[in-house]
Design a protein around this motif. Structure first.
Motif, mmCIF file in Angstrom:
data_model
loop_
_atom_site.group_PDB
_atom_site.id
_atom_site.type_symbol
_atom_site.label_atom_id
_atom_site.label_comp_id
_atom_site.label_asym_id
_atom_site.label_seq_id
_atom_site.Cartn_x
_atom_site.Cartn_y
_atom_site.Cartn_z
ATOM 1 N N LEU A 45 -15.383 -3.368 -1.026
ATOM 2 C CA LEU A 45 -14.136 -3.059 -1.732
ATOM 3 C C LEU A 45 -14.389 -2.854 -3.226
ATOM 4 O O LEU A 45 -13.882 -1.914 -3.846
ATOM 5 N N ARG A 89 -8.277 -6.410 -5.071
ATOM 6 C CA ARG A 89 -6.972 -6.089 -4.487
ATOM 7 C C ARG A 89 -7.180 -5.162 -3.294
ATOM 8 O O ARG A 89 -7.945 -4.199 -3.369
ATOM 9 N N TRP A 90 -6.575 -5.439 -2.198
ATOM 10 C CA TRP A 90 -6.773 -4.614 -1.018
ATOM 11 C C TRP A 90 -6.236 -3.197 -1.237
ATOM 12 O O TRP A 90 -5.386 -2.985 -2.105
ATOM 13 N N SER A 92 -16.665 -2.793 10.646
ATOM 14 C CA SER A 92 -15.326 -2.858 10.094
ATOM 15 C C SER A 92 -14.297 -2.244 11.035
ATOM 16 O O SER A 92 -13.202 -2.780 11.230
ATOM 17 N N LYS A 114 -6.264 3.922 0.894
ATOM 18 C CA LYS A 114 -7.044 3.869 2.130
ATOM 19 C C LYS A 114 -7.207 5.265 2.723
ATOM 20 O O LYS A 114 -8.283 5.630 3.205
#
Lengths: 161, 161
Positions: free
Chosen positions: B127, A13-14, B56, A20
């Motif tokens: 991630l 899942r981002w 990125s 972030k």
DNA sequence: TACTATCACTTTACGCGTGAACTCATACCA
DNA sequence: TGGTATGAGTTCACGCGTAAAGTGATAGTA
């Protein structure tokens, strides 16, 4: 079983906005702090941050002596890294290594008087950096949060833990 | 003036228990996290953590282009470090450098399609690590605290800021 | 007693990061 | 127009960290 698949989905899942932000903050911290803390030690005493941590841990240990493995853990480094650093410190007369008489597989690292001297001289430099770069900006809540986060992540050197 | 003296005294005050705990936690974090996060990227994609951050950042920039200085800031590295890394990425065909047409003192780093490909492939690996090693263990309060601490310390790469 | 496994380091080859010195372009000023 | 200053980025020599292979001591087992 669908559990594994769900677990994978969850991990991929981002990041949301807060995740972030937390991640970005943490990474800039871990990438930049070591250099900032090391610079004064290097300039004024010709030692690295990790060397300081190693010597400092030894200076606080009973009889100024520790097994290599425990020293690596306390100084947050791999055994390999520690071995190299201790070798260099030994060449500079700050540490001596002896096999542990109780069990020949262990090696005891012991701080010499010269080693104690340099920790003693470098400590104020290091303390000043820690206050100026880190602690001065943080209140009690922040400090408690740091302790909590570090405990929750509980990261451990390479072959140890 | 006694102000300077007091300031020195204050900076040399020894750490109390909570300060020491915060400090210890932080240092183990900054010394150990980078290696933990880098290892999967190295194994699965042959790139370093810093290389991933650089690629990125470029992939998220307008036109996949950034000035070296800004890229260094965003990736939390010194200009010198970035210059070396970008050179290696250029040799692997992931980045191209061109002088900024608007001002020849600046250099623009631009992500190639091959560069975009590898970020795209490496992103899930990264991630997963970030979630497994960091975020999974932290609740919302912890995450907010991290953001706050990082903002208060506001550490900035070498020649920048 | 030998033979194997395990454990605690140690060593080595290699790659990366660093700081100092350098290059090159633009800005400023006489 | 020249001359200096500033600022962005690059390069190089050096030293450190890493992973993998190696060493040597003890524990376990037949």
């Amino acid at each position: 079983m669908s559990g594994t698949g769900d677990h994978e989905d969850e991990q991929l899942r981002w990041l949301d906005e807060q995740e972030k932000a937390a991640w970005t903050g943490l990474i800039s911290l871990v990438l930049l702090l070591p250099a900032k803390l090391e610079s004064p030690l290097r300039q004024e005493h010709g030692i690295t941050l990790f060397e300081y941590l190693v010597l400092s841990q030894l200076s606080e240990a009973p009889q100024r002596k520790l097994r290599m493995g425990e020293l690596a853990f306390l100084a947050s480094g791999s055994l390999s890294r520690l071995s190299n650093v201790v070798k260099r410190c030994e060449q500079r007369g700050w540490i001596v290594r002896t096999p542990d008489p109780a069990d020949g597989r262990y090696t005891l690292a012991e701080l010499t008087d010269a080693g104690f001297d340099i920790v003693h001289r470098a400590a104020p430099t290091h303390l000043r950096s820690v206050r100026r770069i880190v602690l001065d900006s943080l209140n009690s809540t922040d400090q408690k949060a740091l302790v909590r986060v570090a405990e929750k992540l509980r990261i451990v050197p390479d072959g140890l833990g």
